[in-house]
Design a protein around this motif. Structure first.
Motif, PDB file in Angstrom:
ATOM      1  N   SER A  48      10.417  -0.951  10.052  1.00 34.34           N
ATOM      2  CA  SER A  48       9.475   0.111   9.688  1.00 34.34           C
ATOM      3  C   SER A  48       9.040   0.859  10.942  1.00 34.34           C
ATOM      4  O   SER A  48       8.715   0.241  11.963  1.00 34.34           O
ATOM      5  N   THR A  49       8.992   2.168  10.851  1.00 34.42           N
ATOM      6  CA  THR A  49       8.652   2.988  12.017  1.00 34.42           C
ATOM      7  C   THR A  49       7.172   3.321  12.104  1.00 34.42           C
ATOM      8  O   THR A  49       6.682   3.668  13.183  1.00 34.42           O
ATOM      9  N   HIS A  50       6.446   3.225  10.985  1.00 32.64           N
ATOM     10  CA  HIS A  50       5.035   3.598  10.994  1.00 32.64           C
ATOM     11  C   HIS A  50       4.184   2.575  10.236  1.00 32.64           C
ATOM     12  O   HIS A  50       4.647   1.932   9.291  1.00 32.64           O
ATOM     13  N   ASP A 105       6.618   3.347  -3.639  1.00 35.76           N
ATOM     14  CA  ASP A 105       7.900   3.384  -2.952  1.00 35.76           C
ATOM     15  C   ASP A 105       8.886   4.320  -3.663  1.00 35.76           C
ATOM     16  O   ASP A 105       9.751   4.916  -3.022  1.00 35.76           O
ATOM     17  N   SER A 129       8.198  11.767  -3.058  1.00 35.36           N
ATOM     18  CA  SER A 129       9.481  12.397  -2.772  1.00 35.36           C
ATOM     19  C   SER A 129       9.677  12.730  -1.298  1.00 35.36           C
ATOM     20  O   SER A 129      10.762  13.132  -0.897  1.00 35.36           O
ATOM     21  N   ASP A 130       8.622  12.578  -0.486  1.00 33.68           N
ATOM     22  CA  ASP A 130       8.755  12.951   0.924  1.00 33.68           C
ATOM     23  C   ASP A 130       9.357  11.832   1.769  1.00 33.68           C
ATOM     24  O   ASP A 130       9.459  11.945   2.978  1.00 33.68           O
ATOM     25  N   HIS A 131       9.734  10.737   1.126  1.00 35.47           N
ATOM     26  CA  HIS A 131      10.396   9.676   1.880  1.00 35.47           C
ATOM     27  C   HIS A 131      11.458   9.019   1.007  1.00 35.47           C
ATOM     28  O   HIS A 131      11.394   9.062  -0.213  1.00 35.47           O
ATOM     29  N   ARG A 132      12.419   8.423   1.642  1.00 29.93           N
ATOM     30  CA  ARG A 132      13.451   7.693   0.923  1.00 29.93           C
ATOM     31  C   ARG A 132      12.929   6.317   0.545  1.00 29.93           C
ATOM     32  O   ARG A 132      12.238   5.667   1.326  1.00 29.93           O
ATOM     33  N   SER A 133      13.235   5.870  -0.644  1.00 31.03           N
ATOM     34  CA  SER A 133      12.783   4.561  -1.106  1.00 31.03           C
ATOM     35  C   SER A 133      13.381   3.448  -0.256  1.00 31.03           C
ATOM     36  O   SER A 133      14.604   3.266  -0.211  1.00 31.03           O
ATOM     37  N   ASN A 134      12.509   2.694   0.427  1.00 32.15           N
ATOM     38  CA  ASN A 134      12.981   1.554   1.207  1.00 32.15           C
ATOM     39  C   ASN A 134      13.545   0.460   0.310  1.00 32.15           C
ATOM     40  O   ASN A 134      14.490  -0.235   0.672  1.00 32.15           O
ATOM     41  N   LYS A 156      18.426   8.852  -2.883  1.00 25.65           N
ATOM     42  CA  LYS A 156      17.508   9.897  -3.335  1.00 25.65           C
ATOM     43  C   LYS A 156      17.788  10.313  -4.774  1.00 25.65           C
ATOM     44  O   LYS A 156      16.850  10.601  -5.534  1.00 25.65           O
TER      45      LYS A 156
END
Length: 320
Positions: A89-91, A213, A217-222, A259
């Motif tokens: 995870s980056t954040h 998760d 829509s602003d992130h890809r589902s981990n 996506k």
């Protein structure tokens, strides 16, 4: 939030943060900078508030309750830092994760330091230190078992398995704050109903995370990317078996259509069904409140109320 007025809540957080600053690694330690960075964004301190409020309800000395609250919060934070290494995870909490900013080696060491410091703080209880440290150790062991199950489950997880994995990841570090206060107060009452209530709250928490998760829509589902257990995915598969295309893709190593399927799941009835289960588990948790020890009724009520309020806020944000 758990317990009390905004003023007393702010007062508690100030005391907790002061304790953390006092206990940080020495300035000549290689962990000092990473620890200071981490506590710059300390989160909601939910488990710390739960521990401190439980101690107050059971009339424990404030100093003992504060040490126990800090111990529970540190153990939870350690699990988050280690999770971020595992998940790459980056954040975390609005800033780069320790793993991203300082590297996995420092992140691993900082997490280990937090576990050790949590044990030290638990041991400071003059009468029940050994029992509290044993509780922390068992809670972390149980959490590790749950997290390992999450990491190794890379095929469709039926709801029975999803519940077992989710409860294993979330419940141990949610029940520990209350159980520790009960130990310190020498409360010799059966806590089985309270543990069941907390487990249900943990399922609600994880189910809502699973929705988040998928729907944003602003992130890809981990979870889709890593084929991790996710209740929305489970219900989508269980109720939409005609989607053989999804089943074939989910069983493959292909990540190019994450996506696409994320959008399909976000628009499916699986989201509604997940919300229905969240509401059902909250009703079941509410019904258990009066089965908990009388001295912990208020804590049980406020725990369920806090979780409900969090769900309401999340749903309002989803609609907005």
């Amino acid at each position: 939030m758990i317990s009390i007025t905004k003023t007393s809540n702010a007062d508690f957080l100030n005391k907790l943060n002061f304790l953390f600053q006092r206990e940080l690694p020495r300035l000549d330690s290689g962990l000092a900078q990473a620890a200071s960075y981490h506590f710059r964004s300390s989160g909601k301190a939910f488990r710390a508030k739960l521990a401190f409020s439980s101690g107050k309800a059971l009339k424990l000395p404030e100093r003992d309750s504060l040490h126990w609250a800090a111990a529970c919060e540190l153990l939870h934070n350690a699990s988050l830092i280690h999770d971020d290494i595992s998940d790459a995870s980056t954040h975390r909490r609005g800033q780069q994760s320790i793993n991203q900013y300082f590297g996995s080696d420092v992140a691993l060491c900082l997490g280990d330091w937090m576990v050790a410091k949590a044990f030290e703080l638990g041991a400071r209880n003059p009468q029940h230190g050994a029992k509290l440290v044993a509780l922390l150790a068992q809670s972390m062991q149980d959490t590790c078992h749950g997290q390992t199950s999450d990491l190794t489950q890379r095929t469709h997880a039926p709801i029975r398995i999803w519940k077992r994995i989710s409860a294993g990841k979330t419940a141990p570090l949610l029940i520990a704050p209350v159980k520790g206060a009960a130990i310190a107060a020498e409360l010799n009452e059966n806590l089985a109903s309270l543990e069941q209530l907390v487990t249900l709250c943990g399922l609600v928490y994880q189910a809502r995370n699973d929705i988040d998760d998928i729907i944003f829509s602003d992130h890809r589902s981990n979870d889709l990317h890593g084929r991790k257990p996710n209740l929305v995915v489970t219900l989508f598969i269980d109720n939409c078996m005609q989607n053989e295309g999804f089943l074939n893709w989910y069983g493959s190593n292909d990540i190019s259509r994450v996506k696409h399927w994320q959008t399909r799941l976000a628009a499916s009835t699986a989201i509604c069904r997940t919300n229905e289960l969240i509401d059902l588990w909250l009703e079941e948790a509410s019904a258990l409140i009066h089965a908990t020890p009388q001295s912990l009724h208020r804590i049980s009520t406020e725990l369920v109320t806090s979780v409900k309020q969090n769900i309401v806020v999340k749903r309002q944000g989803q609609i907005a």
